[in-house]
Scaffold this motif. Structure first.
Motif, PDB file in Angstrom:
ATOM      1  N   LYS A  71       6.593  89.732  92.073  1.00 23.96           N
ATOM      2  CA  LYS A  71       6.282  91.146  92.266  1.00 23.96           C
ATOM      3  C   LYS A  71       4.784  91.436  92.175  1.00 23.96           C
ATOM      4  O   LYS A  71       4.314  92.454  92.669  1.00 23.96           O
ATOM      5  N   ASP A  72       4.029  90.535  91.543  1.00 25.93           N
ATOM      6  CA  ASP A  72       2.591  90.734  91.385  1.00 25.93           C
ATOM      7  C   ASP A  72       1.765  90.059  92.478  1.00 25.93           C
ATOM      8  O   ASP A  72       0.553  90.216  92.512  1.00 25.93           O
ATOM      9  N   LEU A  73       2.408  89.304  93.348  1.00 29.64           N
ATOM     10  CA  LEU A  73       1.686  88.601  94.411  1.00 29.64           C
ATOM     11  C   LEU A  73       1.286  89.579  95.513  1.00 29.64           C
ATOM     12  O   LEU A  73       1.946  90.599  95.721  1.00 29.64           O
ATOM     13  N   PRO A  74       0.231  89.255  96.255  1.00 23.51           N
ATOM     14  CA  PRO A  74      -0.123  90.098  97.400  1.00 23.51           C
ATOM     15  C   PRO A  74       1.056  90.176  98.378  1.00 23.51           C
ATOM     16  O   PRO A  74       1.826  89.224  98.530  1.00 23.51           O
ATOM     17  N   LEU A  75       1.207  91.298  99.024  1.00 25.60           N
ATOM     18  CA  LEU A  75       2.336  91.511  99.938  1.00 25.60           C
ATOM     19  C   LEU A  75       2.395  90.462 101.036  1.00 25.60           C
ATOM     20  O   LEU A  75       3.477  90.092 101.484  1.00 25.60           O
ATOM     21  N   GLU A  76       1.243  89.961 101.480  1.00 24.04           N
ATOM     22  CA  GLU A  76       1.221  88.931 102.526  1.00 24.04           C
ATOM     23  C   GLU A  76       1.948  87.673 102.078  1.00 24.04           C
ATOM     24  O   GLU A  76       2.571  86.993 102.890  1.00 24.04           O
TER      25      GLU A  76
END
Length: 86
Positions: A71-76
């Protein structure tokens, strides 16, 4: 499995992404890390451009290995079909 240098023979491409390092070093030259939802990541801007065998046709053959909570990763990165978050 066998390692190969020929992309035509590859079943999977492994793509490491050190999200926590990216978030810690981003912002104002590492002085203001952006923890949680990493909005200030800088490496992500260059990651996909450096993947010479990545395309819409081959994205399902790229396994992204990321550090941190999904959930904390960049959306890409979250949008990738093959994602393992550690």
């Amino acid at each position: 499995g066998v390692l190969t240098a020929d992309p035509a023979e590859a079943d999977v491409f492994l793509v490491p992404y050190f999200a926590k390092t990216d978030c810690a070093e981003a912002g104002t030259a590492g002085k203001n890390p952006c923890w949680g939802r990493c909005q200030c990541s800088t490496a992500i801007k260059h990651l996909f451009a450096s993947l010479e065998h990545y395309s819409w046709k081959t994205k399902d053959r790229h396994l992204f290995l990321a550090t941190g909570d999904t959930k904390d990763l960049p959306l890409e990165i979250q949008a990738q079909p093959l994602l393992l978050s550690l």
